[in-house]
Design an enzyme around this catalytic site. Structure first.
Site, mmCIF file in Angstrom:
data_model
loop_
_atom_site.group_PDB
_atom_site.id
_atom_site.type_symbol
_atom_site.label_atom_id
_atom_site.label_comp_id
_atom_site.label_asym_id
_atom_site.label_seq_id
_atom_site.Cartn_x
_atom_site.Cartn_y
_atom_site.Cartn_z
ATOM 1 N N PRO A 2 0.817 -1.213 0.000
ATOM 2 C CA PRO A 2 0.000 0.000 0.000
ATOM 3 C C PRO A 2 0.855 1.270 0.000
ATOM 4 O O PRO A 2 1.832 1.364 0.740
ATOM 5 C CB PRO A 2 -0.795 -0.105 1.305
ATOM 6 C CG PRO A 2 -0.736 -1.537 1.687
ATOM 7 C CD PRO A 2 0.563 -2.051 1.167
ATOM 8 N N GLU A 3 0.509 2.214 -0.859
ATOM 9 C CA GLU A 3 1.209 3.495 -0.943
ATOM 10 C C GLU A 3 0.218 4.593 -0.543
ATOM 11 O O GLU A 3 -0.862 4.293 -0.054
ATOM 12 C CB GLU A 3 1.744 3.696 -2.375
ATOM 13 C CG GLU A 3 2.655 2.539 -2.821
ATOM 14 C CD GLU A 3 3.176 2.681 -4.243
ATOM 15 O OE1 GLU A 3 3.276 3.809 -4.741
ATOM 16 O OE2 GLU A 3 3.497 1.649 -4.854
ATOM 17 N N HIS A 93 -4.929 -14.725 9.279
ATOM 18 C CA HIS A 93 -3.811 -13.793 9.431
ATOM 19 C C HIS A 93 -4.165 -12.573 10.273
ATOM 20 O O HIS A 93 -3.494 -11.554 10.198
ATOM 21 C CB HIS A 93 -3.307 -13.357 8.060
ATOM 22 C CG HIS A 93 -2.874 -14.514 7.211
ATOM 23 N ND1 HIS A 93 -1.874 -15.378 7.606
ATOM 24 C CD2 HIS A 93 -3.309 -14.966 6.015
ATOM 25 C CE1 HIS A 93 -1.721 -16.310 6.674
ATOM 26 N NE2 HIS A 93 -2.577 -16.087 5.702
ATOM 27 N N ARG A 112 2.167 -11.456 5.882
ATOM 28 C CA ARG A 112 3.629 -11.598 5.943
ATOM 29 C C ARG A 112 4.267 -10.975 7.180
ATOM 30 O O ARG A 112 5.484 -11.039 7.348
ATOM 31 C CB ARG A 112 4.246 -11.049 4.653
ATOM 32 C CG ARG A 112 3.831 -11.917 3.466
ATOM 33 C CD ARG A 112 4.552 -11.542 2.206
ATOM 34 N NE ARG A 112 5.999 -11.672 2.320
ATOM 35 C CZ ARG A 112 6.846 -11.281 1.375
ATOM 36 N NH1 ARG A 112 6.386 -10.739 0.269
ATOM 37 N NH2 ARG A 112 8.137 -11.429 1.538
ATOM 38 N N ARG A 154 20.590 17.638 -5.503
ATOM 39 C CA ARG A 154 20.572 16.181 -5.355
ATOM 40 C C ARG A 154 21.166 15.575 -6.613
ATOM 41 O O ARG A 154 20.867 16.017 -7.710
ATOM 42 C CB ARG A 154 19.136 15.660 -5.165
ATOM 43 C CG ARG A 154 18.452 16.181 -3.923
ATOM 44 C CD ARG A 154 19.102 15.726 -2.647
ATOM 45 N NE ARG A 154 18.943 14.308 -2.373
ATOM 46 C CZ ARG A 154 18.262 13.811 -1.346
ATOM 47 N NH1 ARG A 154 17.658 14.601 -0.499
ATOM 48 N NH2 ARG A 154 18.203 12.515 -1.153
#
Ligand SMILES: [Zn+2]
Length: 278
Positions: A2-3, A93, A112, A154
């Site tokens: 998920p972002e 889970h 996980r 950068r």
């Protein structure tokens, strides 16, 4: 994983349902999901707190509680935060179940086990959890000029730079690939070689990719679900991510998959060419 758009979708869902609710019993089916403080402290101190706001910082979901406390969740790879149906059987889970005073529960599932919960008692403790995060790309302060300022000086390749949560918070593999395609920038392009026009395009593309993800309630590749347990619809809208071999929606060239900084990276080599000088 998920972002920002996926976490934002869950945040908005929870905002409508759990703000104002008081926390009841907390069950930790896998105590290892607690990052701070100890699992015992969470079970003892979290009950009784009232949810005042559902917020987000980068990919962290922050439930503000009364008295400056907060319950923060990072879903990492396979985490899900959702409100089950009342008759629903507990899934295999399930790692934590938080009872609410309206009889519902909030479930944290994680196949996980990389996801983490953070219970903080003060604003300073919460700030410590979120301390490494860069600016929020959907806030008004993230202007084209702000991005130009961040890029100045950068000297990094664009893909790993945009994945760095300290540079900009909330972007991950999916939305970085989508934004770079939209901006016609190669993932290996060096950040200090961007022209003014390219910085403008990158800024627009980051905001567009994230907003489109939110409008479509997130991208479900396998694990992501919203707070109701429903998959997001943004996968259909992706231009390059996980579309290797399929035609570029802009020019028809087959999408390529390369590895950049150990991450599968998708691009159209024709639309996103790498100038010789970089
Ligand atoms: Zn193309």
């Amino acid at each position: 994983m998920p972002e920002l758009p996926e976490v934002e979708t869950i945040r908005a869902d929870l905002e409508r349902r759990i703000v104002g609710r008081r926390v009841g019993r907390v069950e930790l089916l896998w105590p290892g999901c607690v990052a701070v403080p100890s699992p015992e402290e969470v079970c003892a101190e979290l009950p009784g707190h009232r949810v005042e706001r559902a917020g987000r910082r980068g990919k962290f979901l922050v439930l503000d509680l009364d008295g400056d406390a907060a319950l923060t969740v990072h879903l990492r790879m396979t985490g899900r935060l959702r409100l089950p149906r009342p008759d629903e059987e507990r899934p295999r889970h399930l790692r934590a179940a938080v009872a609410l005073d309206d009889g519902h529960e909030l479930w944290f599932e994680d196949q996980r086990k990389f996801g983490r919960l953070y219970f903080t008692r003060t604003a300073a403790e919460l700030a410590e959890v979120l301390r490494k995060l860069g600016p929020e790309p959907l806030e008004a302060a993230f202007t084209r000029g702000a991005l130009a300022e961040l890029l100045r000086g950068r000297r990094a390749q664009l893909k790993p730079l945009l994945l760095n949560q300290a540079f900009i918070a909330g972007l991950g593999n999916i939305y970085v690939d989508e934004a770079l395609f939209r901006a016609r920038l190669h993932p290996l392009r060096r950040s200090d070689t961007l022209t003014s026009k390219e910085i403008t395009a990158l800024h627009e593309a980051i905001v567009h990719a994230l907003r489109q993800g939110i409008v479509n309630r997130g991208t479900t590749l396998s694990d992501y679900r919203d707070a109701w347990g429903t998959a997001g619809m943004n996968r259909e809208r992706l231009a390059v991510f996980r579309r290797e071999g399929k035609p570029c929606p802009r020019c028809g060239t087959p999408i390529e998959k390369i590895r950049v900084a150990q991450r599968g990276t998708h691009l159209c080599s024709k639309c996103q060419s790498l100038p010789r000088t970089t």
